[in-house]
Design a protein around this motif. Structure first.
Motif, PDB file in Angstrom:
ATOM      1  N   GLU A 194      -5.301  43.396 -60.091  1.00 41.23           N
ATOM      2  CA  GLU A 194      -4.684  44.627 -61.022  1.00 41.23           C
ATOM      3  C   GLU A 194      -5.918  45.640 -61.600  1.00 41.23           C
ATOM      4  O   GLU A 194      -5.541  46.699 -61.455  1.00 41.23           O
ATOM      5  CB  GLU A 194      -4.180  43.541 -62.537  1.00 41.23           C
ATOM      6  N   ALA A 225       1.911  44.977 -60.227  1.00 41.80           N
ATOM      7  CA  ALA A 225       1.709  43.576 -60.923  1.00 41.80           C
ATOM      8  C   ALA A 225       2.384  42.330 -60.313  1.00 41.80           C
ATOM      9  O   ALA A 225       2.201  41.269 -60.239  1.00 41.80           O
ATOM     10  CB  ALA A 225       2.544  43.678 -62.437  1.00 41.80           C
ATOM     11  N   ALA A 230       0.456  41.321 -57.503  1.00 46.65           N
ATOM     12  CA  ALA A 230      -0.669  40.684 -57.832  1.00 46.65           C
ATOM     13  C   ALA A 230      -0.236  39.049 -58.420  1.00 46.65           C
ATOM     14  O   ALA A 230      -0.963  38.145 -57.998  1.00 46.65           O
ATOM     15  CB  ALA A 230      -1.204  41.394 -59.055  1.00 46.65           C
ATOM     16  N   GLN A 231       0.745  39.118 -59.090  1.00 45.58           N
ATOM     17  CA  GLN A 231       1.350  37.687 -59.508  1.00 45.58           C
ATOM     18  C   GLN A 231       1.399  36.863 -58.273  1.00 45.58           C
ATOM     19  O   GLN A 231       1.306  35.691 -58.320  1.00 45.58           O
ATOM     20  CB  GLN A 231       2.430  37.832 -60.577  1.00 45.58           C
ATOM     21  N   GLU A 275      -2.547  34.693 -64.903  1.00 48.01           N
ATOM     22  CA  GLU A 275      -3.104  35.883 -65.325  1.00 48.01           C
ATOM     23  C   GLU A 275      -4.681  36.263 -65.053  1.00 48.01           C
ATOM     24  O   GLU A 275      -5.045  37.224 -64.612  1.00 48.01           O
ATOM     25  CB  GLU A 275      -2.999  36.317 -66.757  1.00 48.01           C
TER      26      GLU A 275
END
Length: 366
Positions: free
Chosen positions: A107, A113, A116-117, A100
């Motif tokens: 983000e 999301a 991004a992960q 994260e």
């Protein structure tokens, strides 16, 4: 000057003062090449960190301009400069996982999301942290926290990566390991990295070029070997590595070599530094590892007597502290520790060196 295609950043006559009197950075003209690892090196208060903050946008020049990719960025806020930044304390969010933390810059840029992960996972693989994605910062080591901060700075593919004393919080062994890893990572990625440090060994290990600062001014910029072997002035010689110093006057100059009469009367043959002329006062510099201790006769143009003051055992070497040329701080670095068994304080020895290993500095620079 770098070719236009290679030039990424240019500082043009940049000044920075906080009180209107003293300059934290003065008359800075500096070009940074695309794809290089440049280290800003200097003691506390030398201007290196201020230079990085000016580039990052956390400080604004008092006058002058900073140009990136051909356009001024002086009025561009930090979040729009597209630079990755790694701070000395890493500035990781303690309530977020490692993944994260790395995904956070994506983000805030509006990346979905899931994407991004996924990109965060790839960045963690790049810094060899794929198995630590779910841990919190307090659950990983200092070196792993450093890698996490680096992955976060790289994940959005920034124009520049700015490193503010990135290894300063690590212990010596881990810091040396991370120097190699960071250098190798830069070589794989080919991006542009600018690092700030006061550790000359770190700068010599990692950098393509080193910019040495003192009292807000750029003293010298060049490849590590150039800065170490051909320092522009005595400050650079003292700060970048260890050096022996002796003062004197230039007796004569003959091309690449000159003869210098020391204040204690000895005559030394040295390499002629830039701007050195006959009759000038000069400072001679000589690295401890370039000195030979009690060598066979006839091998060196310079050979003088000295007295041993102390022997310092360094594991892979021995350092002999000497009384020489009216000083009590000359030293010889000897690679064979067995030499120490034949030395003791008070013993007379001979030291010798080649003219090419001794540099006479311009007195205006030294």
């Amino acid at each position: 000057m770098a070719p236009p295609s290679d030039l990424l950043v240019r500082f043009q006559d940049v000044h920075k003062t906080y009180d209107g009197e003293a300059f934290a950075v003065a008359a800075l003209d500096l070009e940074i090449r695309r794809g290089e690892f440049l280290t800003l090196l200097g003691p506390s208060g030398s201007g290196k960190t201020t230079t990085l903050l000016l580039l990052a946008g956390f400080e604004t020049p008092t006058r002058g301009d900073i140009i990136v990719n051909g356009a001024s960025i002086v009025d561009t806020p930090p979040h729009r400069r597209n630079f990755g930044v790694v701070f000395q304390n890493y500035a990781l969010f303690p309530h977020m996982s490692v993944r994260e933390n790395v995904a956070f810059p994506l983000e805030v840029r509006g990346i979905p999301a899931a994407d991004a992960q996924s990109r965060a996972e790839r960045a963690l693989e790049l810094v060899q942290l794929a198995g630590f994605a779910r841990r919190r910062p307090h659950q990983i080591s200092g070196g792993q926290q450093q890698r996490t901060a680096l992955a976060r700075a790289l994940v959005f593919e920034p124009t520049l990566v700015l490193l503010d004393e990135p290894l300063g919080a690590l212990d010596k062994k881990l810091r040396e390991q991370m120097q190699i890893e960071l250098k190798q990572l830069h070589e794989r990625l080919g991006n542009t990295m600018i690092s700030v440090t006061h550790d000359q060994s770190e700068a010599l290990t990692m950098s393509d070029r080193i910019a040495v600062f003192d009292y807000g001014r750029l003293q010298q910029i060049g490849a590590p070997r150039e800065v170490y072997d051909r320092p522009r002035n005595s400050f650079v010689a003292r700060f970048v590595g260890e050096t022996n110093l002796a003062n004197g006057r230039v007796a004569s100059v003959s091309g690449a070599e000159c003869r210098v009469t020391l204040e204690t009367g000895e005559t030394v043959v040295a390499s002629t530094g830039a701007g050195v002329s006959a009759s000038d006062r000069t400072s001679l510099i000589l690295r401890p590892e370039r000195l030979a201790l009690d060598p066979p006769p006839g091998q060196h143009v310079n050979r003088f007597g000295a007295t041993v003051r102390d022997i310092v055992y360094g594991g892979d070497h021995v350092r002999c502290i000497l009384d020489a040329f009216g000083r009590r701080d000359w030293s010889v670095k000897v690679a064979d520790p067995a030499v120490a068994t034949a030395l003791a304080p008070g013993r007379r020895v001979e030291i010798a060196w080649h003219a090419r290993d001794c540099l006479a500095l311009d007195p205006a620079e030294g």
